[in-house]
Design an enzyme around this catalytic site. Structure first.
Site, mmCIF file in Angstrom:
data_model
loop_
_atom_site.group_PDB
_atom_site.id
_atom_site.type_symbol
_atom_site.label_atom_id
_atom_site.label_comp_id
_atom_site.label_asym_id
_atom_site.label_seq_id
_atom_site.Cartn_x
_atom_site.Cartn_y
_atom_site.Cartn_z
ATOM 1 N N ARG A 55 -7.915 22.468 -13.865
ATOM 2 C CA ARG A 55 -8.220 23.286 -15.043
ATOM 3 C C ARG A 55 -9.713 23.522 -15.075
ATOM 4 O O ARG A 55 -10.468 22.987 -14.248
ATOM 5 C CB ARG A 55 -7.703 22.650 -16.349
ATOM 6 N N GLY A 56 -10.127 24.340 -16.023
ATOM 7 C CA GLY A 56 -11.501 24.825 -16.042
ATOM 8 C C GLY A 56 -11.542 26.164 -15.337
ATOM 9 O O GLY A 56 -11.020 26.315 -14.229
ATOM 10 N N ALA A 57 -12.155 27.138 -15.975
ATOM 11 C CA ALA A 57 -12.095 28.514 -15.473
ATOM 12 C C ALA A 57 -12.555 28.628 -14.027
ATOM 13 O O ALA A 57 -11.916 29.277 -13.195
ATOM 14 C CB ALA A 57 -12.943 29.419 -16.366
ATOM 15 N N ASP A 94 -14.222 30.603 -20.625
ATOM 16 C CA ASP A 94 -13.165 31.040 -19.722
ATOM 17 C C ASP A 94 -13.211 32.543 -19.487
ATOM 18 O O ASP A 94 -12.678 33.034 -18.501
ATOM 19 C CB ASP A 94 -11.802 30.637 -20.290
ATOM 20 N N ARG A 131 -2.036 31.866 -15.110
ATOM 21 C CA ARG A 131 -2.552 31.616 -16.455
ATOM 22 C C ARG A 131 -3.255 32.877 -16.942
ATOM 23 O O ARG A 131 -3.850 33.605 -16.146
ATOM 24 C CB ARG A 131 -3.512 30.418 -16.490
ATOM 25 N N ASN A 149 -13.370 30.501 -25.212
ATOM 26 C CA ASN A 149 -13.488 29.131 -24.723
ATOM 27 C C ASN A 149 -12.451 28.268 -25.441
ATOM 28 O O ASN A 149 -11.708 28.746 -26.300
ATOM 29 C CB ASN A 149 -14.910 28.599 -24.951
ATOM 30 N N LYS A 150 -12.407 27.005 -25.082
ATOM 31 C CA LYS A 150 -11.405 26.093 -25.624
ATOM 32 C C LYS A 150 -11.353 26.155 -27.147
ATOM 33 O O LYS A 150 -12.372 26.297 -27.818
ATOM 34 C CB LYS A 150 -11.720 24.673 -25.158
#
Length: 362
Positions: free
Chosen positions: A52-54, A241, A90, A251-252
């Protein structure tokens, strides 16, 4: 670097070269890796957040095209079908789509699809890793400026979610300036939001910082505003992201609330990103950026170790209570002090972004 990075690397299994990745779902309790040998395994790893993480999603996608090229034995038309599966894994992180599209464009006229796919994936990721280093330098310069302005010798930085090397090779985005600060001998302390519901801050950011021996404190997601009121936050740095052409930041979930608190308390709010995080096709992030809705299980259950050190998954909500789980939110550009990019510091403004990152070469 040549295909070997902190969060992922090329590795040999029994048959062909494959991609080995850290299984981030099990951190910080268990360090384990997974071998990705097929397109389906790449897609699954992205979907279930093994990775995970862009940035890392984009990195895995690029190497996923190489794995797919091996699978289809160098047939470009067959590769297009595999690429579409990876691209759709995603919806929010634009780095994923960027990496797939970039790879397929480079391979369109290839005479040796497998060999070129490997070379292009390494080239793309080496470039991303170098951009992380540039973000580190530009961001740390800001840290030094804030310390000088405040006449302080120690800086307190708040971050949300994980934007270190587990998220973007090879030192991350939001954490990259912090790692650089340590190298420069700056006394830095990080407030680490837990980042519900998957707790990427408490699990991943804290794990990274602990391994690097950087002073940090894990806090609840709702504590940041109070700390800002008390003057205990000198700056906020987050990753992203996706950033729209006008500077809106996806973002998150929870990032928007941190930006509001920072704005109200005159705390500078920075967003650290590489070029691949810009989406120049989107001019209004609030209206146009798709927000991923994830399983309610992530809200209803939590993973952790019990008193005996056994890793368990437990329910934390009533069994008959529904849950809603949007994975991201949008922070309007007006709340962003500056964007910290590999090409320098930039205002979150359409014209300024276009001037520094033209669509043709971003």
């Amino acid at each position: 670097m040549q295909g070997n990075y902190k969060a992922l690397w090329l590795s040999d299994d029994m048959f062909d070269e494959c991609l080995e990745v850290i299984d981030q779902r099990q951190l910080p309790f268990i360090y384990d890796t997974k071998y990705l040998t097929t397109t389906e395994e790449v897609v699954s790893a992205i979907k279930n957040m093994t990775v995970r993480g862009a940035g890392v999603i984009g990195s895995v996608a690029a190497f996923g095209i190489y794995i797919a090229a091996i699978e289809v034995e160098g047939d470009y038309e067959a590769l297009r079908e595999k690429a579409a599966l990876i691209r759709a894994s995603r919806p929010t992180a634009v780095n994923l789509m960027w990496a797939v599209d970039k790879m397929m464009g480079l391979l369109k006229d290839s005479d040796n699809l497998i060999e070129d796919a490997r070379a292009f994936a390494i080239e793309l990721n080496d470039k991303e890793a170098k951009e992380s280093q540039e973000i580190a330098k530009h961001g740390c310069d800001i840290i030094e400026e804030i310390l000088k302005k405040k006449n302080k010798t120690k800086i307190n930085i708040l971050t949300h979610c994980n934007a270190g090397w587990l998220a973007v090779i090879d030192e991350g985005t939001a954490l990259a300036p912090i790692y650089e600060a340590k190298r420069r001998g700056i006394d830095v302390h990080v407030w680490v939001d837990e980042t519900r519901p998957r707790n990427q801050g408490a699990s991943l950011t804290a794990w990274e910082l602990a391994k690097s021996e950087i002073e940090h404190t894990v806090i609840t997601d709702n504590m940041g505003g109070l700390l800002m009121q008390k003057g205990e936050v000198d700056m906020v740095i987050v990753g992203a992201d996706r950033v729209s052409a006008n500077g809106d930041v996806a973002n998150k979930i929870g990032t928007y609330l941190k930006a509001l608190a920072a704005y109200d308390n005159e705390v500078p709010f920075y967003v650290a990103i590489p070029a691949s995080t810009f989406d120049f096709e989107i001019r209004d992030g609030i209206k146009e950026i798709p927000i991923e809705e994830r399983s309610p299980d992530e809200v209803q259950f939590i993973n952790g170790v019990d008193e005996e050190g056994v890793l368990r998954r437990v329910r934390i909500t009533p069994e008959n209570s529904p849950a809603l789980n949007y994975g991201f939110d949008i922070t309007p550009a007006k709340f962003v002090t500056r964007l910290i990019t590999n090409r320098g510091v930039c205002e979150a403004d359409f014209d300024k972004i276009r001037e520094k990152f033209k669509k043709s070469d971003a």
